[in-house]
Design an enzyme around this catalytic site. Sequence first.
Site, PDB file in Angstrom:
ATOM      1  N   LYS A 202       0.892  -1.109   0.025  1.00 37.56           N
ATOM      2  CA  LYS A 202       0.080   0.088   0.284  1.00 37.56           C
ATOM      3  C   LYS A 202       0.927   1.095  -0.126  1.00 37.56           C
ATOM      4  CE  LYS A 202      -3.535   2.480   2.572  1.00 37.56           C
ATOM      5  NZ  LYS A 202      -4.604   2.493   3.468  1.00 37.56           N
ATOM      6  N   LYS A 225       1.191  10.170   5.500  1.00 37.28           N
ATOM      7  CA  LYS A 225       1.404   8.736   5.867  1.00 37.28           C
ATOM      8  C   LYS A 225       2.701   7.939   5.417  1.00 37.28           C
ATOM      9  CE  LYS A 225      -3.890   8.316   6.365  1.00 37.28           C
ATOM     10  NZ  LYS A 225      -4.900   7.257   6.540  1.00 37.28           N
ATOM     11  N   LYS A 256      -2.221  -1.472  -3.861  1.00 40.82           N
ATOM     12  CA  LYS A 256      -3.183  -0.402  -3.755  1.00 40.82           C
ATOM     13  C   LYS A 256      -2.255   1.022  -3.689  1.00 40.82           C
ATOM     14  CE  LYS A 256      -6.101   1.950  -0.375  1.00 40.82           C
ATOM     15  NZ  LYS A 256      -6.549   2.170   0.805  1.00 40.82           N
ATOM     16  N   SER A 282     -10.280   5.715  -4.686  1.00 42.37           N
ATOM     17  CA  SER A 282     -11.176   6.777  -4.965  1.00 42.37           C
ATOM     18  C   SER A 282     -10.680   7.816  -6.105  1.00 42.37           C
ATOM     19  CB  SER A 282     -11.566   7.405  -3.425  1.00 42.37           C
ATOM     20  OG  SER A 282     -10.132   7.946  -3.017  1.00 42.37           O
TER      21      SER A 282
HETATM   22  C1  PBG Z   1      -7.250   3.750   5.237  1.00 43.87           C
HETATM   23  C2  PBG Z   1      -7.839   3.482   3.913  1.00 43.87           C
HETATM   24  C3  PBG Z   1      -7.704   4.074   3.015  1.00 43.87           C
HETATM   25  C4  PBG Z   1      -8.164   3.453   1.790  1.00 43.87           C
HETATM   26  C5  PBG Z   1      -8.639   2.262   2.093  1.00 43.87           C
HETATM   27  N1  PBG Z   1      -8.530   2.266   3.494  1.00 43.87           N
HETATM   28  C6  PBG Z   1      -6.889   5.649   2.798  1.00 43.87           C
HETATM   29  C7  PBG Z   1      -5.772   6.042   3.380  1.00 43.87           C
HETATM   30  O1  PBG Z   1      -4.793   5.203   3.749  1.00 43.87           O
HETATM   31  O2  PBG Z   1      -5.407   7.107   3.528  1.00 43.87           O
HETATM   32  C8  PBG Z   1      -8.464   4.330   0.497  1.00 43.87           C
HETATM   33  C9  PBG Z   1      -9.347   3.902  -0.495  1.00 43.87           C
HETATM   34  C10 PBG Z   1      -9.578   4.611  -1.592  1.00 43.87           C
HETATM   35  O3  PBG Z   1      -8.893   5.959  -1.671  1.00 43.87           O
HETATM   36  O4  PBG Z   1     -10.565   4.460  -2.283  1.00 43.87           O
HETATM   37  N2  PBG Z   1      -6.617   2.891   6.168  1.00 43.87           N
END
Ligand code: PBG
Length: 333
Positions: A202, A225, A256, A282
């Site tokens: 991620k 993050k 991701k 998203s």
């Molecule tokens: C949080 C999480 C995130 C997403 C899924 N779980 C956001 C992040 O890490 O800030 C993002 C999903 C998306 O952008 O559609 N743990």
Amino acid sequence: MQPLSAPFPATRFRRPRRTPALRALVAETALAPSDLIWPVFLRDGEDLAEPVASMPGVERLSVDRAVAAARQAAALGIPVVALFPYTDPALKTPDAAEAYNPENLVNRATRAIKAAVPDVAVMLDVALDPYNSDGHDGLVRDGVVLNDETLEVLVKQALSHAEAGADILGPSDMMDGRIGVLRSALETAGHRDTVIMSYAAKYASAFYGPFRDAVGATGALKGDKKTYQMNPANSDEALRLVARDLSDGADMVMVKPGLPYLDICRRVKNAFGAPTFAYQVSGEYAMIEAAALNGWLDGERAMLESLAGFKRAGCDGVLSYFAPRAAKILQGG
Ligand code: PBG
């Protein structure tokens, strides 16, 4: 092995492209509704569907509406819904205790969906950001996101979700060691069949922006993050993370975001052959929708083409906000 082909004109690659039937016959990959995981945002209340401004066509649903969405998923052949809560800001605390409240929004929705539509699998994120007043995925002290202290909270959260009936847990927090502690806590508590789909690779991505709006974490988040999510420059590190998570007890792994990281999907699938998923996040959804709404591209075709890319890159499935629309088209309208 290099595929052999005779020189032109003995080989004409256009021959099998001439008609839809021939094209279908030689298609190397196919997208089906069963490849899709539908992320659904939740909010408190009843009979409510509240639009998410930065994600046209996506709404935050009250629990009763989420049950209706799960019924729709079943009818469309979508096997999994992934639930994400918009948490009342008053419930967010520095210890993120709402994450493991048995009565929190995702746990209530999970019980309601499993009671009404048991055949649809429910997936829940394991991470603290929807519940933490700092907006981070872990506990924060003196500006530092704490690893080992966070693990204890993640274990409580995971157990509360397994207890509520979640079929799949998706640890998305990127703390080191989480898969191991979650797996052993689940086994000890008798949750032997709870699937873990690790958000293994991620990345610290700009493409999560609209999601943070949807779960109300944008205002809360202090800083970024980058100390726990991956550097987008890295690829070998993704393989090391996937290897670690699989040996710690993950059943499935995820990459991701999706489209900018298809190279990682392919490397992960080739290296491990494990069930591999991508999250079309998203921001990826918002990009395609925004262009489509402006008439700048054919939204439907762009949606299907982007989803097909994940299958071609070796993914077994994809989390996508397009899931219900894509499934409808794939089912023939
Ligand atoms: C949080 C999480 C995130 C997403 C899924 N779980 C956001 C992040 O890490 O800030 C993002 C999903 C998306 O952008 O559609 N743990």
